[in-house]
Write an enzyme that holds these catalytic residues in place. Structure first.
Site, PDB file in Angstrom:
ATOM      1  N   HIS A 187       7.744  -2.522  -7.768  1.00 10.58           N
ATOM      2  CA  HIS A 187       7.477  -3.913  -8.171  1.00 10.58           C
ATOM      3  C   HIS A 187       7.578  -4.029  -9.686  1.00 10.58           C
ATOM      4  O   HIS A 187       6.905  -3.332 -10.415  1.00 10.58           O
ATOM      5  CB  HIS A 187       6.074  -4.342  -7.696  1.00 10.58           C
ATOM      6  CG  HIS A 187       6.063  -4.767  -6.264  1.00 10.58           C
ATOM      7  ND1 HIS A 187       5.364  -5.847  -5.802  1.00 10.58           N
ATOM      8  CD2 HIS A 187       6.696  -4.254  -5.191  1.00 10.58           C
ATOM      9  CE1 HIS A 187       5.563  -5.982  -4.503  1.00 10.58           C
ATOM     10  NE2 HIS A 187       6.355  -5.019  -4.099  1.00 10.58           N
ATOM     11  N   TYR A 195      -1.819 -13.156  -7.286  1.00  7.67           N
ATOM     12  CA  TYR A 195      -3.276 -13.230  -7.471  1.00  7.67           C
ATOM     13  C   TYR A 195      -3.619 -14.695  -7.727  1.00  7.67           C
ATOM     14  O   TYR A 195      -3.101 -15.294  -8.668  1.00  7.67           O
ATOM     15  CB  TYR A 195      -3.719 -12.409  -8.679  1.00  7.67           C
ATOM     16  CG  TYR A 195      -3.585 -10.902  -8.512  1.00  7.67           C
ATOM     17  CD1 TYR A 195      -2.362 -10.252  -8.711  1.00  7.67           C
ATOM     18  CD2 TYR A 195      -4.691 -10.120  -8.171  1.00  7.67           C
ATOM     19  CE1 TYR A 195      -2.241  -8.873  -8.577  1.00  7.67           C
ATOM     20  CE2 TYR A 195      -4.573  -8.733  -8.028  1.00  7.67           C
ATOM     21  CZ  TYR A 195      -3.350  -8.133  -8.235  1.00  7.67           C
ATOM     22  OH  TYR A 195      -3.236  -6.762  -8.089  1.00  7.67           O
ATOM     23  N   PRO A 247     -11.845  -4.228  -6.716  1.00 11.28           N
ATOM     24  CA  PRO A 247     -10.437  -3.957  -6.408  1.00 11.28           C
ATOM     25  C   PRO A 247      -9.421  -4.774  -7.197  1.00 11.28           C
ATOM     26  O   PRO A 247      -8.249  -4.389  -7.254  1.00 11.28           O
ATOM     27  CB  PRO A 247     -10.333  -4.264  -4.909  1.00 11.28           C
ATOM     28  CG  PRO A 247     -11.510  -5.120  -4.586  1.00 11.28           C
ATOM     29  CD  PRO A 247     -12.574  -4.754  -5.554  1.00 11.28           C
ATOM     30  N   LYS A 287      -7.101  -0.517  -9.308  1.00 16.55           N
ATOM     31  CA  LYS A 287      -7.269   0.682 -10.128  1.00 16.55           C
ATOM     32  C   LYS A 287      -7.952   1.865  -9.412  1.00 16.55           C
ATOM     33  O   LYS A 287      -7.858   3.000  -9.872  1.00 16.55           O
ATOM     34  CB  LYS A 287      -8.082   0.347 -11.394  1.00 16.55           C
ATOM     35  CG  LYS A 287      -7.308  -0.443 -12.395  1.00 16.55           C
ATOM     36  CD  LYS A 287      -6.242   0.397 -13.097  1.00 16.55           C
ATOM     37  CE  LYS A 287      -5.099  -0.420 -13.625  1.00 16.55           C
ATOM     38  NZ  LYS A 287      -3.820  -0.227 -12.951  1.00 16.55           N
ATOM     39  N   TYR A 311      -2.104  -2.871 -16.178  1.00 20.38           N
ATOM     40  CA  TYR A 311      -1.780  -2.943 -14.743  1.00 20.38           C
ATOM     41  C   TYR A 311      -0.885  -1.776 -14.329  1.00 20.38           C
ATOM     42  O   TYR A 311      -1.095  -1.171 -13.281  1.00 20.38           O
ATOM     43  CB  TYR A 311      -1.098  -4.276 -14.435  1.00 20.38           C
ATOM     44  CG  TYR A 311      -1.051  -4.598 -12.955  1.00 20.38           C
ATOM     45  CD1 TYR A 311      -2.073  -5.311 -12.338  1.00 20.38           C
ATOM     46  CD2 TYR A 311       0.017  -4.177 -12.167  1.00 20.38           C
ATOM     47  CE1 TYR A 311      -2.036  -5.606 -10.980  1.00 20.38           C
ATOM     48  CE2 TYR A 311       0.069  -4.468 -10.809  1.00 20.38           C
ATOM     49  CZ  TYR A 311      -0.966  -5.184 -10.228  1.00 20.38           C
ATOM     50  OH  TYR A 311      -0.924  -5.466  -8.873  1.00 20.38           O
TER      51      TYR A 311
HETATM   52  P1  FAD Z   1     -12.781   8.199  -0.597  1.00 24.01           P
HETATM   53  O1  FAD Z   1     -11.486   7.611  -0.212  1.00 24.01           O
HETATM   54  O2  FAD Z   1     -14.015   7.403  -0.367  1.00 24.01           O
HETATM   55  O3  FAD Z   1     -12.907   9.584   0.167  1.00 24.01           O
HETATM   56  C1  FAD Z   1     -14.119  10.317   0.201  1.00 24.01           C
HETATM   57  C2  FAD Z   1     -14.114  11.209   1.422  1.00 24.01           C
HETATM   58  O4  FAD Z   1     -15.322  11.984   1.440  1.00 24.01           O
HETATM   59  C3  FAD Z   1     -14.099  10.414   2.724  1.00 24.01           C
HETATM   60  O5  FAD Z   1     -13.074  10.902   3.561  1.00 24.01           O
HETATM   61  C4  FAD Z   1     -15.485  10.626   3.300  1.00 24.01           C
HETATM   62  O6  FAD Z   1     -15.488  10.633   4.727  1.00 24.01           O
HETATM   63  C5  FAD Z   1     -15.851  11.986   2.733  1.00 24.01           C
HETATM   64  N1  FAD Z   1     -17.295  12.231   2.638  1.00 24.01           N
HETATM   65  C6  FAD Z   1     -18.286  11.342   2.372  1.00 24.01           C
HETATM   66  N2  FAD Z   1     -19.484  11.949   2.367  1.00 24.01           N
HETATM   67  C7  FAD Z   1     -19.249  13.249   2.630  1.00 24.01           C
HETATM   68  C8  FAD Z   1     -20.079  14.384   2.741  1.00 24.01           C
HETATM   69  N3  FAD Z   1     -21.415  14.284   2.586  1.00 24.01           N
HETATM   70  N4  FAD Z   1     -19.519  15.563   3.010  1.00 24.01           N
HETATM   71  C9  FAD Z   1     -18.173  15.681   3.177  1.00 24.01           C
HETATM   72  N5  FAD Z   1     -17.321  14.652   3.082  1.00 24.01           N
HETATM   73  C10 FAD Z   1     -17.863  13.443   2.803  1.00 24.01           C
HETATM   74  N6  FAD Z   1      -7.529   1.395  -5.239  1.00 24.01           N
HETATM   75  C11 FAD Z   1      -6.310   1.260  -5.836  1.00 24.01           C
HETATM   76  O7  FAD Z   1      -5.963   2.098  -6.676  1.00 24.01           O
HETATM   77  N7  FAD Z   1      -5.439   0.261  -5.533  1.00 24.01           N
HETATM   78  C12 FAD Z   1      -5.770  -0.688  -4.624  1.00 24.01           C
HETATM   79  O8  FAD Z   1      -4.930  -1.533  -4.324  1.00 24.01           O
HETATM   80  C13 FAD Z   1      -7.073  -0.619  -3.991  1.00 24.01           C
HETATM   81  N8  FAD Z   1      -7.443  -1.525  -3.076  1.00 24.01           N
HETATM   82  C14 FAD Z   1      -8.636  -1.355  -2.422  1.00 24.01           C
HETATM   83  C15 FAD Z   1      -8.962  -2.272  -1.472  1.00 24.01           C
HETATM   84  C16 FAD Z   1     -10.176  -2.138  -0.780  1.00 24.01           C
HETATM   85  C17 FAD Z   1     -10.523  -3.159   0.263  1.00 24.01           C
HETATM   86  C18 FAD Z   1     -11.056  -1.028  -1.052  1.00 24.01           C
HETATM   87  C19 FAD Z   1     -12.364  -0.864  -0.313  1.00 24.01           C
HETATM   88  C20 FAD Z   1     -10.701  -0.097  -2.017  1.00 24.01           C
HETATM   89  C21 FAD Z   1      -9.505  -0.252  -2.715  1.00 24.01           C
HETATM   90  N9  FAD Z   1      -9.137   0.661  -3.673  1.00 24.01           N
HETATM   91  C22 FAD Z   1      -7.925   0.495  -4.317  1.00 24.01           C
HETATM   92  C23 FAD Z   1      -9.988   1.804  -4.011  1.00 24.01           C
HETATM   93  C24 FAD Z   1      -9.549   3.122  -3.353  1.00 24.01           C
HETATM   94  O9  FAD Z   1      -9.416   2.933  -1.961  1.00 24.01           O
HETATM   95  C25 FAD Z   1     -10.576   4.238  -3.652  1.00 24.01           C
HETATM   96  O10 FAD Z   1     -10.757   4.299  -5.034  1.00 24.01           O
HETATM   97  C26 FAD Z   1     -10.115   5.614  -3.120  1.00 24.01           C
HETATM   98  O11 FAD Z   1     -10.247   5.671  -1.728  1.00 24.01           O
HETATM   99  C27 FAD Z   1     -10.946   6.751  -3.732  1.00 24.01           C
HETATM  100  O12 FAD Z   1     -10.581   7.974  -3.148  1.00 24.01           O
HETATM  101  P2  FAD Z   1     -11.637   9.168  -3.045  1.00 24.01           P
HETATM  102  O13 FAD Z   1     -10.902  10.270  -2.345  1.00 24.01           O
HETATM  103  O14 FAD Z   1     -12.232   9.438  -4.367  1.00 24.01           O
HETATM  104  O15 FAD Z   1     -12.804   8.603  -2.135  1.00 24.01           O
HETATM  105  C1  DHB Z   2      -4.092  -4.481  -3.012  1.00 27.66           C
HETATM  106  C2  DHB Z   2      -5.403  -4.393  -3.365  1.00 27.66           C
HETATM  107  C3  DHB Z   2      -5.763  -4.752  -4.637  1.00 27.66           C
HETATM  108  O1  DHB Z   2      -7.021  -4.647  -5.024  1.00 27.66           O
HETATM  109  C4  DHB Z   2      -4.832  -5.201  -5.561  1.00 27.66           C
HETATM  110  O2  DHB Z   2      -5.223  -5.575  -6.804  1.00 27.66           O
HETATM  111  C5  DHB Z   2      -3.522  -5.282  -5.190  1.00 27.66           C
HETATM  112  C6  DHB Z   2      -3.148  -4.925  -3.907  1.00 27.66           C
HETATM  113  C7  DHB Z   2      -3.680  -4.123  -1.636  1.00 27.66           C
HETATM  114  O3  DHB Z   2      -4.525  -3.651  -0.870  1.00 27.66           O
HETATM  115  O4  DHB Z   2      -2.503  -4.311  -1.300  1.00 27.66           O
END
Ligand code: FAD
Ligand code: DHB
Length: 399
Positions: free
Chosen positions: A81, A210, A302, A306, A394
């Site tokens: 994009h 957005y 979100p 980031k 961004y």
């Molecule tokens: P997580 O994905 O939370 O993974 C943590 C893992 O640890 C999980 O699998 C969990 O089951 C496990 N766990 C938990 N507790 C324990 C335990 N006690 N023992 C062992 N394992 C455990 N980010 C972006 O960059 N771009 C986006 O567009 C974006 N959109 C988003 C939209 C939504 C609706 C949401 C909710 C989040 C979004 N994010 C986005 C954020 C992104 O999804 C998270 O920052 C990302 O998942 C972080 O990864 P992580 O591996 O650190 O944590």
């Molecule tokens: C998505 C989520 C976001 O928070 C964003 O800023 C852009 C895209 C997505 O889930 O596609």
């Protein structure tokens, strides 16, 4: 069945707690460097893959995934994009990411797909992962030989290692382990959530939109040319059961305005969920031999996409620090990990907070604060420098 006595397990150089994107990516980078790491994950692989989350990858994230050797499908199926649109009270402003950043872009490729690619690579490597591990606990982090215990199939295991990495997300055990060891936390919650929907319909636009509207924020995003992801701002107390698909599509169309509404193709949702918005940072990220990474250490709202990207930059910094530690016997990298990662984390926190503040409806806002939102948008409309700052953030600040 009661857990039996502890079962001795093989020793690992690193135990990674959490098998989400951060844990899997760190595992991949360490494997590539010949450092053996065990991943201990509380849930099943299907559960981890079932969480629909991020969709937008920074160029730096793509580079780290390339370094890890998991970029083949991303390059074939990811959607580059060049820009995105801001639509405030019906006025549209395109942010030309490519033009404003000297050629940088972002890639739309779902977090689920990144996670699947990393899981597939890990099984090809035959690297060790324990899924559905219960009662995970971390000990002796102030010594050179920390350990992780967990219960699997009724048996308690104890794994010794040199380093424990907490990649276990916001609700995990790692941050709790150091809560009384000088951990500082900084937090802002927002008085609304995002209701998200995934549907197998073509996106309404080839770029993300957005939208700030008097009824609340909306985001038009996608996963592929055939799969759309939409979000609307909702009350924190709302429940997905209050939102039929028809109600969601109607509300979305009202917020995006008539020009875009005509292009919104509706269809049955394949996922619908509400996420709260939060800004959160824990400091520091290192406690003896325990390191915090990704959502275990910080959360961004979100808006601006980031969260996953920040998790990947933490992994990049810690991965190179651990290579230095194990391969060059130098602790310089791990000693600087916390400060280095936090510098980038705070900048991403600022950006996500400012995008959230610009684009959402805050019921508590005074007329003055509403005018400030308008003035912020007017500045973006009139100033290329302001748009360049937004674009630079961004696409992702340098790693
Ligand atoms: P997580 O994905 O939370 O993974 C943590 C893992 O640890 C999980 O699998 C969990 O089951 C496990 N766990 C938990 N507790 C324990 C335990 N006690 N023992 C062992 N394992 C455990 N980010 C972006 O960059 N771009 C986006 O567009 C974006 N959109 C988003 C939209 C939504 C609706 C949401 C909710 C989040 C979004 N994010 C986005 C954020 C992104 O999804 C998270 O920052 C990302 O998942 C972080 O990864 P992580 O591996 O650190 O944590
Ligand atoms: C998505 C989520 C976001 O928070 C964003 O800023 C852009 C895209 C997505 O889930 O596609």
């Amino acid at each position: 069945m009661n857990p039996s006595l502890e079962k001795p397990s093989p020793r690992y150089q690193v135990v990674i707690v959490g098998g989400g994107p951060s844990g899997l990516l760190l595992g991949s980078l360490l494997h590539g460097a010949g450092i053996d790491a065990l991943i201990v994950e509380a849930r099943s692989p299907d559960y981890v893959l079932g969480r629909i989350r991020a969709g937008v990858l920074e160029q730096g994230t793509v580079d780290v995934l390339t370094q890890a050797g998991v970029d083949a499908r991303l390059r074939a199926e990811g959607l580059p994009h060049d820009g995105f649109a801001l639509c405030v009270d019906g006025e549209v402003l395109r942010i030309d990411l490519n033009g404003l950043t000297g050629g940088k872009t972002v890639t739309v490729y779902g977090q689920t797909e990144v996670t699947r690619d990393l899981m597939d690579q890990r099984s090809r490597f035959g690297a060790a992962s324990i899924y559905e591990a219960a009662d995970v606990a971390i000990g002796d982090i102030d010594t050179p030989h920390p350990f992780v215990t967990f219960v699997k199939d009724g048996v308690t295991h104890r794994v010794s290692c040199d380093i424990v990495v907490g990649c276990d997300g916001f609700h995990g055990v790692s941050r709790r382990t150091v809560a009384d060891k000088g951990l500082n936390t900084f937090e802002r919650t927002y008085p609304f959530g995002w209701l998200g929907i995934l549907a197998d319909v073509p996106p309404c636009s080839h770029e993300l939109i957005y939208v700030a509207h008097k009824r609340g924020f909306a985001l038009c995003s996608m996963r592929s040319p055939h799969r759309s992801r939409y979000y609307i701002q909702c009350d924190l107390s709302d429940d997905v059961r209050n939102w039929s698909d028809d109600r969601f599509w109607d509300e979305l169309r009202r917020r995006v305005g008539p020009a875009v509404a005509d292009d919104v193709v509706t269809g049955p949702s394949i996922e619908k969920s509400i996420a709260p918005l939060r800004s959160f940072v824990a400091e520091p990220l290192c406690f003896g031999r325990l390191f915090l990474v990704g959502d275990a250490a910080h959360i961004v709202p979100p808006t601006g996409a980031k969260g996953l990207n920040l998790a990947v930059s933490d992994v990049h910094y810690l991965g190179s620090a651990l290579r230095e530690f194990f391969l060059e016997r130098s602790s310089t990298g791990i000693d600087h990990y916390s400060a280095r990662a936090l510098d980038r984390i705070w900048k991403a926190e600022r950006f996500s907070w400012s995008m959230t503040t610009l684009l959402h409806r805050f019921d508590s806002y005074t007329p003055f604060e509403q005018r400030m939102q308008r003035a912020e948008f007017a500045l973006l409309q009139s100033s290329q420098a302001a748009r360049a700052v937004m674009a630079e953030n961004y696409v992702g600040l340098p790693l």
